[in-house]
Motif scaffolding. Structure first.
Motif, PDB file in Angstrom:
ATOM      1  N   ILE A  50      -9.392   6.283  14.261  1.00  0.00           N
ATOM      2  CA  ILE A  50      -8.382   5.444  13.608  1.00  0.00           C
ATOM      3  C   ILE A  50      -8.603   5.523  12.100  1.00  0.00           C
ATOM      4  N   GLY A  51      -7.582   5.966  11.369  1.00  0.00           N
ATOM      5  CA  GLY A  51      -7.704   6.039   9.916  1.00  0.00           C
ATOM      6  C   GLY A  51      -7.786   4.656   9.299  1.00  0.00           C
ATOM      7  N   ALA A  52      -8.798   4.419   8.478  1.00  0.00           N
ATOM      8  CA  ALA A  52      -8.948   3.132   7.788  1.00  0.00           C
ATOM      9  C   ALA A  52      -8.335   3.231   6.398  1.00  0.00           C
ATOM     10  N   VAL A  53      -7.610   2.188   6.008  1.00  0.00           N
ATOM     11  CA  VAL A  53      -6.989   2.128   4.672  1.00  0.00           C
ATOM     12  C   VAL A  53      -7.551   0.911   3.956  1.00  0.00           C
ATOM     13  N   ILE A  54      -8.424   1.142   2.980  1.00  0.00           N
ATOM     14  CA  ILE A  54      -9.036   0.019   2.271  1.00  0.00           C
ATOM     15  C   ILE A  54      -8.044  -0.557   1.260  1.00  0.00           C
ATOM     16  N   LYS A  55      -8.165  -1.860   0.986  1.00  0.00           N
ATOM     17  CA  LYS A  55      -7.180  -2.524   0.132  1.00  0.00           C
ATOM     18  C   LYS A  55      -7.815  -3.712  -0.578  1.00  0.00           C
ATOM     19  N   HIS A  56      -7.191  -4.265  -1.636  1.00  0.00           N
ATOM     20  CA  HIS A  56      -5.996  -3.841  -2.352  1.00  0.00           C
ATOM     21  C   HIS A  56      -6.474  -3.451  -3.739  1.00  0.00           C
ATOM     22  N   PHE A  57      -6.447  -2.183  -4.076  1.00  0.00           N
ATOM     23  CA  PHE A  57      -7.001  -1.685  -5.328  1.00  0.00           C
ATOM     24  C   PHE A  57      -5.990  -1.887  -6.472  1.00  0.00           C
ATOM     25  N   PRO A  58      -6.413  -2.384  -7.647  1.00  0.00           N
ATOM     26  CA  PRO A  58      -7.773  -2.736  -8.064  1.00  0.00           C
ATOM     27  C   PRO A  58      -8.136  -4.204  -7.835  1.00  0.00           C
ATOM     28  N   GLY A  59      -7.280  -4.958  -7.118  1.00  0.00           N
ATOM     29  CA  GLY A  59      -7.616  -6.342  -6.826  1.00  0.00           C
ATOM     30  C   GLY A  59      -6.409  -7.250  -6.835  1.00  0.00           C
ATOM     31  N   ASN A  60      -6.671  -8.544  -6.677  1.00  0.00           N
ATOM     32  CA  ASN A  60      -5.632  -9.566  -6.637  1.00  0.00           C
ATOM     33  C   ASN A  60      -6.113 -10.822  -7.342  1.00  0.00           C
ATOM     34  N   THR A  61      -5.204 -11.779  -7.470  1.00  0.00           N
ATOM     35  CA  THR A  61      -5.562 -13.109  -7.949  1.00  0.00           C
ATOM     36  C   THR A  61      -5.102 -14.103  -6.885  1.00  0.00           C
ATOM     37  N   ASN A  62      -5.113 -15.352  -7.198  1.00  0.00           N
ATOM     38  CA  ASN A  62      -4.637 -16.357  -6.240  1.00  0.00           C
ATOM     39  C   ASN A  62      -3.111 -16.426  -6.184  1.00  0.00           C
ATOM     40  N   THR A  63      -2.431 -15.619  -7.004  1.00  0.00           N
ATOM     41  CA  THR A  63      -0.972 -15.511  -6.908  1.00  0.00           C
ATOM     42  C   THR A  63      -0.624 -14.602  -5.740  1.00  0.00           C
ATOM     43  N   ASP A  64       0.180 -15.089  -4.815  1.00  0.00           N
ATOM     44  CA  ASP A  64       0.575 -14.289  -3.654  1.00  0.00           C
ATOM     45  C   ASP A  64       1.601 -13.239  -4.095  1.00  0.00           C
ATOM     46  N   PRO A  65       1.298 -11.935  -3.945  1.00  0.00           N
ATOM     47  CA  PRO A  65       2.237 -10.899  -4.395  1.00  0.00           C
ATOM     48  C   PRO A  65       3.539 -10.858  -3.603  1.00  0.00           C
ATOM     49  N   HIS A  66       3.607 -11.574  -2.488  1.00  0.00           N
ATOM     50  CA  HIS A  66       4.873 -11.669  -1.761  1.00  0.00           C
ATOM     51  C   HIS A  66       5.901 -12.475  -2.562  1.00  0.00           C
ATOM     52  N   THR A  67       5.390 -13.321  -3.450  1.00  0.00           N
ATOM     53  CA  THR A  67       6.303 -14.199  -4.192  1.00  0.00           C
ATOM     54  C   THR A  67       6.207 -14.053  -5.704  1.00  0.00           C
ATOM     55  N   GLY A  68       5.089 -13.536  -6.215  1.00  0.00           N
ATOM     56  CA  GLY A  68       4.919 -13.429  -7.663  1.00  0.00           C
ATOM     57  C   GLY A  68       4.031 -12.257  -8.028  1.00  0.00           C
ATOM     58  N   LEU A  69       3.925 -11.979  -9.316  1.00  0.00           N
ATOM     59  CA  LEU A  69       3.167 -10.832  -9.803  1.00  0.00           C
ATOM     60  C   LEU A  69       1.774 -11.285 -10.255  1.00  0.00           C
TER      61      LEU A  69
END
Length: 433
Positions: free
Chosen positions: A229-248
């Motif tokens: 099973i191919g593994a896809v590591i995420k989310h490069f280079p990172g995130n904040t507490n802002t949900d990217p589904h709703t904001g940047l």
């Protein structure tokens, strides 16, 4: 006394001559054996080199003979309809991969297998490249297969409760279950280090500290990859507490702290996961006005060149609010992603014809852009060969060609494999939870 000494000396001399003679014979035999082995090894290496050359030529021929339309379609992973029998939403736009959500999963393992088989069989019947089948199987609340599979806790619970060796075993059983069901790829694990700036958004999806992410992230990637099973590591280079589904998300770190933040990705990308998923976050220290998935610096300079990552680079969903609400409609987002070096564009919408047509039109006018499409198409094909979706086969004339593979094992065999893996999964889980 002198006589005994000379007799002893003569005896030692005789033994030494004998040993030297035996040594010469042994050396002679050894030399001959080495020469034979060397000739065999050289012959084998020559044959392997010739075989690899033939495969490379077959791949080049396949790329050259594939239409621009079909190449572009392969650069998308989209959602799909139904969970029983595959019916494409757009018959002329079959993507490189499908991403399954919970509503695409039937209530029984047998029905899931029949559905995934129907996708493969439809593609072969229509003479299109079969898509890879992916799912987010992280664990915890991101556990698409919870209805049928063995239990899978969140990354944080696993790193807290289980030794890394048993975490590897648990992830291995999950991989075997996924493979039996017909999946080829897992959009996981999350290898971001947990910090106060992202812990609310990640909510247990990170293994925790850098040390834990390195240990458990490595175990997770190896477990899935080793079981097909191919593994896809995420989310490069990172995130904040802002949900990217709703904001940047906006990552406001110095270049030194940013380098430290992405160290986990650098380490784990070097153990050959099949893919890396980019985030939509903007970083104040690098191309501050550009989301990471559109940043040539982050995608190509950092990940591809500095980290020396050779697998597929995915965008995150280009339909997310992080992009749509900030001036990046899907058609424009698709172009910017390819220009940055993205190989596969994720789109949760069930249609890719709009962005695909834009990519096709641009490639016809821009040879450099067309080369990027060819390069990404090659990455997708290489993964599909590794995942046994495609295969090198001999044609009627004995020439090596690239061909699509149908499902190789019976439903009954895969059900048996699934149930065995599930039982082992439950046993490991019950030891710690």
């Amino acid at each position: 006394m002198k006589r005994n000494f000379f007799i002893s000396l003569l005896a030692l001399f005789t033994i030494s001559i004998s040993l030297m003679s035996c040594g010469r014979i042994h050396d002679s035999v050894y030399d001959k054996r080495e020469k034979v082995l060397h000739r065999f090894s050289s012959s084998l290496n020559s044959r392997l080199e010739e075989l690899n050359n033939q495969k490379e030529k077959a791949l080049e021929k396949y790329i050259k003979e594939t239409s621009l339309h079909d190449k572009v379609c392969q650069l998308f992973i989209e959602n799909l309809e139904g969970n029983k029998v595959f019916v494409p939403v757009e018959k002329d736009y079959i993507p490189g991969g499908y991403l399954f959500f919970s509503y695409n999963l039937a209530d029984t393992a047998e029905d899931i297998i029949k559905f995934t088989d129907s996708i493969r069989n439809y593609s072969i019947k229509k003479d299109v490249i079969p898509p890879f089948l992916a799912i987010d199987q992280e664990g915890g609340f991101v556990n698409r297969l919870r209805v049928v599979s063995g239990p899978l806790p969140s990354a944080k619970r696993i790193s807290t409760k289980m030794p890394v060796e048993d975490a590897y075993k648990l992830y291995s059983t999950q991989a075997r279950e996924m493979k039996a069901l017909g999946f080829n790829m897992n959009i996981a694990p999350v290898v971001e280090v947990q910090t106060p700036e992202n812990e609310k958004f990640l909510d247990g999806r990170s293994f925790g500290s850098f040390v834990d992410v390195r240990k458990y992230g490595t175990a997770c990637v190896n477990a899935f990859e080793n079981k097909g099973i191919g593994a896809v590591i995420k989310h490069f280079p990172g995130n904040t507490n802002t949900d990217p589904h709703t904001g940047l998300p906006e990552i406001d770190l110095s270049i030194e702290k940013m380098e430290e933040a992405v160290k986990s990705f650098k380490v784990i990308s070097n153990i050959f996961p099949s893919g890396v998923l980019m985030s939509h976050a903007r970083t104040s220290c690098i191309e501050k006005d550009v989301p990471a998935c559109f940043s040539h610096v982050w995608v190509t300079k950092k990940l591809r060149e500095e980290f020396d990552f050779e697998g597929i680079i995915f965008s995150d969903d280009i339909f997310m609010g992080a992009l749509a609400s900030n001036g990046y409609p899907p058609e424009e987002a698709a172009v910017k992603a390819i220009e940055a070096g993205i190989n596969c564009i994720m789109i949760s919408e069930k249609r890719i014809s709009g962005p695909a047509k834009v990519l096709i039109a641009k490639a016809k006018k821009d040879s450099a852009f067309a080369s990027k499409i060819d390069e990404s198409f090659r990455k997708i094909l290489q993964y599909k060969l590794k995942a046994h979706i495609l295969s090198y086969e001999n044609d009627e004339l004995g020439n090596i060609v690239v061909k699509a593979l149908p499902p190789m094992e019976s439903i009954d065999f895969r059900l048996e494999s699934f149930n065995k893996a599930r039982e082992e999964n439950i046993d490991i889980y019950q030891t710690y939870f």
